[in-house]
Design a protein around this motif. Structure first.
Motif, short mmCIF file in Angstrom:
data_model
loop_
_atom_site.label_atom_id
_atom_site.label_comp_id
_atom_site.label_asym_id
_atom_site.label_seq_id
_atom_site.Cartn_x
_atom_site.Cartn_y
_atom_site.Cartn_z
N MET A 50 0.83 -1.20 0.00
CA MET A 50 0.00 0.00 0.00
C MET A 50 0.87 1.26 0.00
O MET A 50 0.61 2.20 -0.72
CB MET A 50 -0.92 -0.04 1.23
N VAL A 51 1.93 1.25 0.84
CA VAL A 51 2.82 2.39 0.91
C VAL A 51 3.57 2.54 -0.41
O VAL A 51 3.75 3.65 -0.91
CB VAL A 51 3.80 2.24 2.10
N ARG A 52 3.95 1.42 -0.98
CA ARG A 52 4.69 1.44 -2.25
C ARG A 52 3.83 2.05 -3.35
O ARG A 52 4.30 2.81 -4.17
CB ARG A 52 5.10 0.00 -2.61
N ARG A 53 2.56 1.75 -3.37
CA ARG A 53 1.64 2.28 -4.38
C ARG A 53 1.50 3.80 -4.23
O ARG A 53 1.50 4.52 -5.22
CB ARG A 53 0.29 1.60 -4.26
N GLN A 54 1.43 4.29 -3.02
CA GLN A 54 1.33 5.73 -2.79
C GLN A 54 2.60 6.44 -3.26
O GLN A 54 2.55 7.52 -3.85
CB GLN A 54 1.08 6.03 -1.32
N GLU A 55 3.74 5.81 -3.00
CA GLU A 55 5.01 6.39 -3.45
C GLU A 55 5.07 6.43 -4.97
O GLU A 55 5.53 7.42 -5.54
CB GLU A 55 6.18 5.58 -2.90
N ASP A 56 4.59 5.35 -5.62
CA ASP A 56 4.58 5.32 -7.08
C ASP A 56 3.66 6.40 -7.65
O ASP A 56 4.00 7.07 -8.63
CB ASP A 56 4.15 3.94 -7.58
N GLU A 57 2.50 6.57 -7.04
CA GLU A 57 1.57 7.59 -7.51
C GLU A 57 2.17 8.99 -7.34
O GLU A 57 2.01 9.85 -8.21
CB GLU A 57 0.24 7.49 -6.75
N LYS A 58 2.84 9.20 -6.24
CA LYS A 58 3.48 10.50 -6.00
C LYS A 58 4.57 10.75 -7.03
O LYS A 58 4.68 11.85 -7.58
CB LYS A 58 4.06 10.54 -4.59
#
Length: 91
Positions: free
Chosen positions: A1-9
């Motif tokens: 989940m954290v990885r996905r937010q970082e990718d979106e950012k």
């Protein structure tokens, strides 16, 4: 989940950078480019002229030949180049 937010950012930052680059490389009229070159020249020359005039005044005041003129000219050149560098990278 954290990885996905970082990718979106990261993706949003890349898109913002691409948008800025596209805006920066828009067609600019030749007259504006020539004006920028003229300003850039004066940014370099003005500190040099100030150094020359201050150096000549100091040399006449203290009767030292070119003792002050030469170093102040070089300092003016260095400052002018630094100002030009900052001006070119500010845009």
């Amino acid at each position: 989940m954290v990885r996905r937010q970082e990718d979106e950012k990261l993706v949003s930052q890349v898109r913002l950078r691409q948008k800025r680059d596209r805006n920066r490389h828009e067609d600019v009229p030749v007259s504006r480019r020539l004006a920028q070159i003229g300003v850039l020249g004066w940014i370099v020359v003005t500190p040099m002229l100030i150094g020359i005039f201050a150096g000549r005044w100091l040399d006449r005041t203290f009767e030292t030949g070119l003792f002050w003129t030469a170093p102040l000219l070089m300092i003016g050149l260095g400052l002018g180049c630094w100002f030009a560098w900052k001006w070119m990278n500010a845009a």
